[in-house]
Motif scaffolding. Structure first.
Motif, PDB file in Angstrom:
ATOM      1  N   LEU A   1      76.199  62.250  16.098  1.00  0.00           N
ATOM      2  CA  LEU A   1      76.071  62.471  14.655  1.00  0.00           C
ATOM      3  C   LEU A   1      74.680  62.986  14.292  1.00  0.00           C
ATOM      4  O   LEU A   1      74.536  63.836  13.401  1.00  0.00           O
ATOM      5  CB  LEU A   1      76.361  61.168  13.911  1.00  0.00           C
ATOM      6  CG  LEU A   1      77.828  60.743  13.818  1.00  0.00           C
ATOM      7  CD1 LEU A   1      77.946  59.337  13.247  1.00  0.00           C
ATOM      8  CD2 LEU A   1      78.613  61.716  12.961  1.00  0.00           C
ATOM      9  N   SER A   2      73.658  62.462  14.962  1.00  0.00           N
ATOM     10  CA  SER A   2      72.293  62.896  14.658  1.00  0.00           C
ATOM     11  C   SER A   2      72.086  64.363  15.026  1.00  0.00           C
ATOM     12  O   SER A   2      71.472  65.129  14.271  1.00  0.00           O
ATOM     13  CB  SER A   2      71.292  62.017  15.420  1.00  0.00           C
ATOM     14  OG  SER A   2      71.429  60.661  15.043  1.00  0.00           O
ATOM     15  N   ILE A   3      72.601  64.782  16.195  1.00  0.00           N
ATOM     16  CA  ILE A   3      72.445  66.180  16.622  1.00  0.00           C
ATOM     17  C   ILE A   3      73.205  67.124  15.701  1.00  0.00           C
ATOM     18  O   ILE A   3      72.742  68.213  15.344  1.00  0.00           O
ATOM     19  CB  ILE A   3      72.909  66.334  18.080  1.00  0.00           C
ATOM     20  CG1 ILE A   3      71.995  65.521  19.016  1.00  0.00           C
ATOM     21  CG2 ILE A   3      72.920  67.800  18.495  1.00  0.00           C
ATOM     22  CD1 ILE A   3      72.457  65.503  20.450  1.00  0.00           C
ATOM     23  N   ASN A   4      74.390  66.698  15.255  1.00  0.00           N
ATOM     24  CA  ASN A   4      75.235  67.561  14.420  1.00  0.00           C
ATOM     25  C   ASN A   4      74.986  67.396  12.925  1.00  0.00           C
ATOM     26  O   ASN A   4      75.668  68.027  12.115  1.00  0.00           O
ATOM     27  CB  ASN A   4      76.711  67.275  14.695  1.00  0.00           C
ATOM     28  CG  ASN A   4      77.154  67.850  16.029  1.00  0.00           C
ATOM     29  OD1 ASN A   4      76.494  68.730  16.580  1.00  0.00           O
ATOM     30  ND2 ASN A   4      78.263  67.359  16.547  1.00  0.00           N
ATOM     31  N   TRP A   5      74.054  66.526  12.566  1.00  0.00           N
ATOM     32  CA  TRP A   5      73.839  66.231  11.144  1.00  0.00           C
ATOM     33  C   TRP A   5      73.527  67.488  10.342  1.00  0.00           C
ATOM     34  O   TRP A   5      74.198  67.791   9.342  1.00  0.00           O
ATOM     35  CB  TRP A   5      72.718  65.205  11.011  1.00  0.00           C
ATOM     36  CG  TRP A   5      72.420  64.796   9.587  1.00  0.00           C
ATOM     37  CD1 TRP A   5      71.536  65.371   8.732  1.00  0.00           C
ATOM     38  CD2 TRP A   5      73.040  63.721   8.875  1.00  0.00           C
ATOM     39  NE1 TRP A   5      71.536  64.736   7.530  1.00  0.00           N
ATOM     40  CE2 TRP A   5      72.454  63.703   7.585  1.00  0.00           C
ATOM     41  CE3 TRP A   5      73.998  62.780   9.184  1.00  0.00           C
ATOM     42  CZ2 TRP A   5      72.814  62.779   6.616  1.00  0.00           C
ATOM     43  CZ3 TRP A   5      74.359  61.849   8.233  1.00  0.00           C
ATOM     44  CH2 TRP A   5      73.770  61.856   6.965  1.00  0.00           C
ATOM     45  N   PHE A   6      72.531  68.239  10.750  1.00  0.00           N
ATOM     46  CA  PHE A   6      72.119  69.424   9.986  1.00  0.00           C
ATOM     47  C   PHE A   6      73.060  70.609  10.207  1.00  0.00           C
ATOM     48  O   PHE A   6      73.436  71.269   9.239  1.00  0.00           O
ATOM     49  CB  PHE A   6      70.676  69.788  10.326  1.00  0.00           C
ATOM     50  CG  PHE A   6      69.685  68.789   9.801  1.00  0.00           C
ATOM     51  CD1 PHE A   6      69.297  68.812   8.469  1.00  0.00           C
ATOM     52  CD2 PHE A   6      69.154  67.814  10.637  1.00  0.00           C
ATOM     53  CE1 PHE A   6      68.387  67.886   7.984  1.00  0.00           C
ATOM     54  CE2 PHE A   6      68.248  66.893  10.149  1.00  0.00           C
ATOM     55  CZ  PHE A   6      67.859  66.918   8.819  1.00  0.00           C
TER      56      PHE A   6
ATOM     57  N   PRO B   1      65.338  70.376   3.264  1.00  0.00           N
ATOM     58  CA  PRO B   1      66.688  70.862   2.933  1.00  0.00           C
ATOM     59  C   PRO B   1      66.980  72.223   3.568  1.00  0.00           C
ATOM     60  O   PRO B   1      68.160  72.577   3.725  1.00  0.00           O
ATOM     61  CB  PRO B   1      66.662  70.945   1.405  1.00  0.00           C
ATOM     62  CG  PRO B   1      65.216  71.079   1.054  1.00  0.00           C
ATOM     63  CD  PRO B   1      64.465  70.309   2.078  1.00  0.00           C
ATOM     64  N   HIS B   2      65.948  72.984   3.921  1.00  0.00           N
ATOM     65  CA  HIS B   2      66.177  74.306   4.499  1.00  0.00           C
ATOM     66  C   HIS B   2      66.732  74.209   5.925  1.00  0.00           C
ATOM     67  O   HIS B   2      67.133  75.222   6.510  1.00  0.00           O
ATOM     68  CB  HIS B   2      64.869  75.120   4.502  1.00  0.00           C
ATOM     69  CG  HIS B   2      63.757  74.450   5.255  1.00  0.00           C
ATOM     70  ND1 HIS B   2      62.977  73.460   4.679  1.00  0.00           N
ATOM     71  CD2 HIS B   2      63.292  74.638   6.513  1.00  0.00           C
ATOM     72  CE1 HIS B   2      62.080  73.056   5.574  1.00  0.00           C
ATOM     73  NE2 HIS B   2      62.239  73.770   6.702  1.00  0.00           N
ATOM     74  N   TRP B   3      66.751  73.008   6.504  1.00  0.00           N
ATOM     75  CA  TRP B   3      67.338  72.844   7.823  1.00  0.00           C
ATOM     76  C   TRP B   3      68.867  72.887   7.786  1.00  0.00           C
ATOM     77  O   TRP B   3      69.513  72.995   8.835  1.00  0.00           O
ATOM     78  CB  TRP B   3      66.888  71.518   8.445  1.00  0.00           C
ATOM     79  CG  TRP B   3      65.448  71.527   8.885  1.00  0.00           C
ATOM     80  CD1 TRP B   3      64.540  72.533   8.706  1.00  0.00           C
ATOM     81  CD2 TRP B   3      64.770  70.479   9.571  1.00  0.00           C
ATOM     82  NE1 TRP B   3      63.322  72.198   9.230  1.00  0.00           N
ATOM     83  CE2 TRP B   3      63.415  70.935   9.776  1.00  0.00           C
ATOM     84  CE3 TRP B   3      65.117  69.213  10.030  1.00  0.00           C
ATOM     85  CZ2 TRP B   3      62.463  70.143  10.418  1.00  0.00           C
ATOM     86  CZ3 TRP B   3      64.171  68.443  10.677  1.00  0.00           C
ATOM     87  CH2 TRP B   3      62.853  68.903  10.864  1.00  0.00           C
ATOM     88  N   LEU B   4      69.436  72.741   6.599  1.00  0.00           N
ATOM     89  CA  LEU B   4      70.896  72.786   6.481  1.00  0.00           C
ATOM     90  C   LEU B   4      71.398  74.197   6.746  1.00  0.00           C
ATOM     91  O   LEU B   4      70.656  75.175   6.578  1.00  0.00           O
ATOM     92  CB  LEU B   4      71.338  72.326   5.087  1.00  0.00           C
ATOM     93  CG  LEU B   4      71.047  70.846   4.748  1.00  0.00           C
ATOM     94  CD1 LEU B   4      71.392  70.585   3.283  1.00  0.00           C
ATOM     95  CD2 LEU B   4      71.817  69.926   5.666  1.00  0.00           C
ATOM     96  N   PRO B   5      72.641  74.373   7.157  1.00  0.00           N
ATOM     97  CA  PRO B   5      73.167  75.709   7.476  1.00  0.00           C
ATOM     98  C   PRO B   5      73.246  76.604   6.251  1.00  0.00           C
ATOM     99  O   PRO B   5      73.176  76.147   5.105  1.00  0.00           O
ATOM    100  CB  PRO B   5      74.555  75.416   8.045  1.00  0.00           C
ATOM    101  CG  PRO B   5      74.929  74.103   7.438  1.00  0.00           C
ATOM    102  CD  PRO B   5      73.659  73.324   7.332  1.00  0.00           C
TER     103      PRO B   5
END
Length: 329
Positions: free
Chosen positions: A94-99, A150-154
């Motif tokens: 979950l941590s790796i796939n969070w962003f 927030p810019h780390w989000l896809p």
């Protein structure tokens, strides 16, 4: 044909997860199978919706890890460690796939809730609170990181259709899993309650039979000692011993009756038999009982009574036992 298919699936399920396994082992086994199934479907959906390849690689590694855990999982022990490994692997995934998956705007928070519920069902003792704390710290850390970066989000919008469908699918899966967890726990508790009831009934029956068997020789001892006490030609020392035998016989019979009362107490039906009791005579009978135990401990117990006869209303058996217990203490 349909019934035959269900029969085949049931037999295959019994092969994978034997019915005789303990509850924690069953939950762990079924959870691994469900994770493998959902993750496999999720990989196919992510490919079709254009999610980052990194997400599918991590999910595929999770499937491999859970499959290995399913095969190597201990069946009758080490449940806490097995559950912790499964939860830790899930937290890492979950941590790796969070962003890459969209963070708080996707189904990830619901999966954390599922992990906490899973820990509560499969882990016991201090290990449980350590695991829950680890889940909460991981979720809190990811949420704070997302707030500051927030810019780390896809780049794709978190309100896109595929994200909504992903949330709905995970919510449906969560609902069924939680319902299954709760129903399993209820069924197990009901079964344990029935076993406790059966054990209680067996205990009451045993006590009843034991008390009945003990009464017969006790009544004989009391009866013969009463007959011998009526003889006038016995020496004073023998009369004293006979009185002691008779008194202790009555006391032991009262104890046997209290064993019977135990089942009545459990059923809430214990009754007191109120009657007139000669308190002075009762104290003298208690003296005969206590003197033997006191002599064995090199003690001397004597009752000095310098008052006229006192009559009270009480249950003589209960009062006698209360006074003997107090003196013994």
């Amino acid at each position: 044909m349909l019934a035959k298919g269900f029969g085949y699936l049931k037999a295959y399920r019994e092969t994978l997860v034997p019915h005789a396994l303990p509850l924690q082992s069953k939950i762990l086994k079924y959870t691994c199978l469900i994770i493998i199934l959902f993750c496999s479907v999720n990989i196919v959906m992510n490919f079709s919706w254009g999610f980052p390849t990194q997400v599918n690689v991590v999910i595929a590694l999770l499937v491999l890890g859970v499959s290995w855990l399913f095969v190597k999982m201990p069946l009758y022990s080490h449940h806490n460690l097995t559950s912790f490994i499964l939860i830790t692997v899930s937290l890492i995934t979950l941590s790796i796939n969070w962003f890459p998956s969209g963070g708080l705007h996707t189904s990830a928070p619901f999966l954390f809730l599922l992990l906490i519920g899973f820990a509560a069902v499969t882990i016991t003792g201090p290990f449980l609170w350590f695991t829950i704390t680890l889940c909460m710290l991981t979720f809190t850390g990811l949420s704070i990181t997302e707030y500051h970066y927030p810019h780390w989000l896809p780049s794709f919008p978190t309100t896109a259709t595929q994200v909504k469908i992903d949330i709905i699918i995970n919510l449906v899966g969560l609902s069924y899993l939680l319902a299954w967890f709760i129903s399993t726990i209820i069924q197990t508790n009901q079964k344990r309650y029935e076993e406790v009831e059966e054990a209680s009934q067996a205990k009451s029956l045993f006590l009843s039979q034991l008390s009945h068997e003990l009464r017969t020789p006790l009544n004989a001892i009391i009866g013969f000692s009463n007959l011998m006490l009526k003889q006038q030609c016995l020496p004073e020392a023998q009369l004293k011993y006979l009185k002691s035998i008779n008194t202790n016989g009555f006391h032991l019979l009262a104890l046997v009756n209290q064993v019977m009362d135990l089942s009545m107490i459990e059923a809430g039906k214990l009754e007191l038999h109120w009657q007139a009791v000669d308190l002075i005579k009762l104290l003298q009978e208690i003296e005969d009982v206590i003197q033997i135990e006191a002599s064995a401990k090199a003690l001397n117990y004597v009752t000095h009574i310098e008052v006229p006869p006192i009559e009270i209303k009480s249950d003589p058996n209960r009062l006698r036992q209360i006074l003997i217990n107090l003196i013994n203490n």
